[in-house]
Every structure is written in C-alpha cells, then in structure tokens.
Scaffold this motif. Sequence first.
Motif, short mmCIF file in Angstrom:
data_model
loop_
_atom_site.label_atom_id
_atom_site.label_comp_id
_atom_site.label_asym_id
_atom_site.label_seq_id
_atom_site.Cartn_x
_atom_site.Cartn_y
_atom_site.Cartn_z
N MET A 113 0.83 -1.21 0.00
CA MET A 113 0.00 0.00 0.00
C MET A 113 0.87 1.26 0.00
N GLU A 114 1.90 1.27 0.83
CA GLU A 114 2.76 2.46 0.92
C GLU A 114 3.51 2.71 -0.39
N LEU A 115 3.93 1.66 -1.06
CA LEU A 115 4.60 1.83 -2.35
C LEU A 115 3.62 2.40 -3.38
N GLU A 116 2.38 1.95 -3.33
CA GLU A 116 1.36 2.46 -4.25
C GLU A 116 1.08 3.95 -3.98
N VAL A 117 0.94 4.30 -2.71
CA VAL A 117 0.70 5.70 -2.34
C VAL A 117 1.89 6.56 -2.77
N ASN A 118 3.10 6.06 -2.53
CA ASN A 118 4.30 6.82 -2.90
C ASN A 118 4.38 7.02 -4.41
N LYS A 119 4.08 5.98 -5.18
CA LYS A 119 4.12 6.11 -6.63
C LYS A 119 3.12 7.17 -7.09
N HIS A 120 1.96 7.16 -6.49
CA HIS A 120 0.94 8.15 -6.86
C HIS A 120 1.42 9.56 -6.51
N LEU A 121 2.07 9.73 -5.37
CA LEU A 121 2.61 11.04 -4.99
C LEU A 121 3.69 11.50 -5.97
N LEU A 122 4.54 10.57 -6.38
CA LEU A 122 5.58 10.91 -7.35
C LEU A 122 4.97 11.30 -8.70
N ASP A 123 3.93 10.58 -9.11
CA ASP A 123 3.23 10.93 -10.34
C ASP A 123 2.57 12.30 -10.23
N LEU A 124 2.00 12.59 -9.07
CA LEU A 124 1.38 13.89 -8.82
C LEU A 124 2.43 15.01 -8.89
N HIS A 125 3.59 14.75 -8.30
CA HIS A 125 4.68 15.73 -8.32
C HIS A 125 5.13 15.98 -9.77
N ALA A 126 5.26 14.91 -10.54
CA ALA A 126 5.66 15.05 -11.95
C ALA A 126 4.61 15.85 -12.73
N LEU A 127 3.34 15.58 -12.47
CA LEU A 127 2.27 16.31 -13.14
C LEU A 127 2.32 17.79 -12.76
N ALA A 128 2.53 18.07 -11.50
CA ALA A 128 2.62 19.47 -11.05
C ALA A 128 3.78 20.17 -11.75
N GLY A 129 4.90 19.47 -11.93
CA GLY A 129 6.03 20.03 -12.65
C GLY A 129 5.67 20.30 -14.11
N LYS A 130 4.99 19.35 -14.72
CA LYS A 130 4.58 19.48 -16.13
C LYS A 130 3.61 20.65 -16.30
N GLU A 131 2.74 20.85 -15.31
CA GLU A 131 1.75 21.92 -15.36
C GLU A 131 2.31 23.25 -14.85
N ALA A 132 3.62 23.29 -14.56
CA ALA A 132 4.29 24.50 -14.05
C ALA A 132 3.59 25.04 -12.80
N ASP A 133 3.40 24.16 -11.81
CA ASP A 133 2.76 24.53 -10.55
C ASP A 133 3.77 24.33 -9.42
N PRO A 134 4.67 25.32 -9.22
CA PRO A 134 5.70 25.16 -8.18
C PRO A 134 5.12 25.08 -6.78
N ASN A 135 3.96 25.69 -6.55
CA ASN A 135 3.35 25.63 -5.23
C ASN A 135 2.96 24.21 -4.87
N LEU A 136 2.37 23.50 -5.83
CA LEU A 136 1.98 22.11 -5.59
C LEU A 136 3.22 21.23 -5.42
N CYS A 137 4.24 21.45 -6.24
CA CYS A 137 5.50 20.70 -6.07
C CYS A 137 6.05 20.88 -4.67
N ASP A 138 6.08 22.13 -4.21
CA ASP A 138 6.61 22.42 -2.87
C ASP A 138 5.76 21.76 -1.79
N PHE A 139 4.45 21.81 -1.94
CA PHE A 139 3.54 21.20 -0.97
C PHE A 139 3.82 19.70 -0.84
N ILE A 140 3.97 19.02 -1.95
CA ILE A 140 4.22 17.57 -1.95
C ILE A 140 5.58 17.27 -1.34
N GLU A 141 6.59 18.02 -1.74
CA GLU A 141 7.94 17.79 -1.21
C GLU A 141 8.00 18.05 0.29
#
Length: 186
Positions: A113-141
């Motif tokens: 479960m934790e690996l699945e959640v982590n993968k989803h967070l990493l995908d979310l971070h990548a999407l935020a980067g692609k969408e040029a949303d530094p605030n969301l990237c910072d929030f996740i990090e």
Amino acid sequence: MAWCFRDIRRHMCMLMRQNFAKSCEKKLNDQINMELKASHQYLAMAYHFDRSDISSPGMHRFFLKASAEEREHAEKIMTYMNKRGGLIILSSVPQPLPCFANSLDALKHAMKMELEVNKHLLDLHALAGKEADPNLCDFIEANFLQEQVDGQKILADYISQLEKAQSQVGEFLFDKYMGSGMHPAK
C-alpha cells in the motif's frame, strides 16, 4: 434560491484560483481518496490484531497510528485544495481486507500500500512540474515525500526482522519489540 447562493459561493472560490490545473485537482482528489482508503485498511488491520484470539497489542498500536497518519494526510490535502480553490470530491471507500494470516503478511500488505501511495505522490509531483505549478510541487515535497521514504524503511526493517523470526515465539517477541520502539517516535 439555494442553488443560486451555492453557485455564487463556488464562483467566489474560483476567483482565488490561480495556476491550478484541473488535471492536478483531479490527481489531488485521487490522492485524498487513496489516503482515506489506506486509513480505512490500517484501521481494519489494527482491530484485527486487537482481537482476543490474535492479541498483538504492538501491531494494534502500529496500525492504529498508521491509520491516523493516513487520515491526517487526506485532511492536509483537503485543506490545501481549499486554499487553492479546488473542489474536493470524496468517493466511497472500498471494504478493507478483513484479516491476515500473521503479522508478516499484514506488514507486507502495508508495504504494498505504501509503495502504491508513494508512486501516486511521485506521479502527482511530476504532473505538477509538467503543469508548471511550483506551489503544488513544494507542498508535496514539504509534506509527503521524505515521510514516505522513512515509512517504507521502517516497514522494510519490520518485515526483515519478522522474516528472520519465522516462528510463533519469534512473532510474540517481535510484537514485544515493536512495543518498546525499534523506531522511536520523533
């Protein structure tokens, strides 16, 4: 009239929305629901180990704490969504697995479960980067990525120790060890 007032309130929320892509909003809603699903599963696991025929108080405490942490993650994301002008959409939480053969199986399921959640967070971070949303990237990090790595290390340690024990006595001693805190709270 009630619909009109609700639409006005939603419009006011949208006024504050800036640089927050719908794709990120959807992925955050997925993350909220994933965190709630994990919280629900951990809660079921905690009370499985609290049963009188299982009687594993260390595992009970561990999974109860994990459930609370996952719920806190969901709440943190929901607060963030409101700050960004997003719309929170909660889905139904699937029924958790009811029980596990032993502590090792439960910990392995937790790791999955934790690996699945982590993968989803990493995908979310990548999407935020692609969408040029530094605030969301910072929030996740700032709030999730390191905690995920730390949690996976703890689970890997527990799994390794239990695999070495491989007996009923070993499982009993492991549970006592968990109660004393192989990984003390910070």
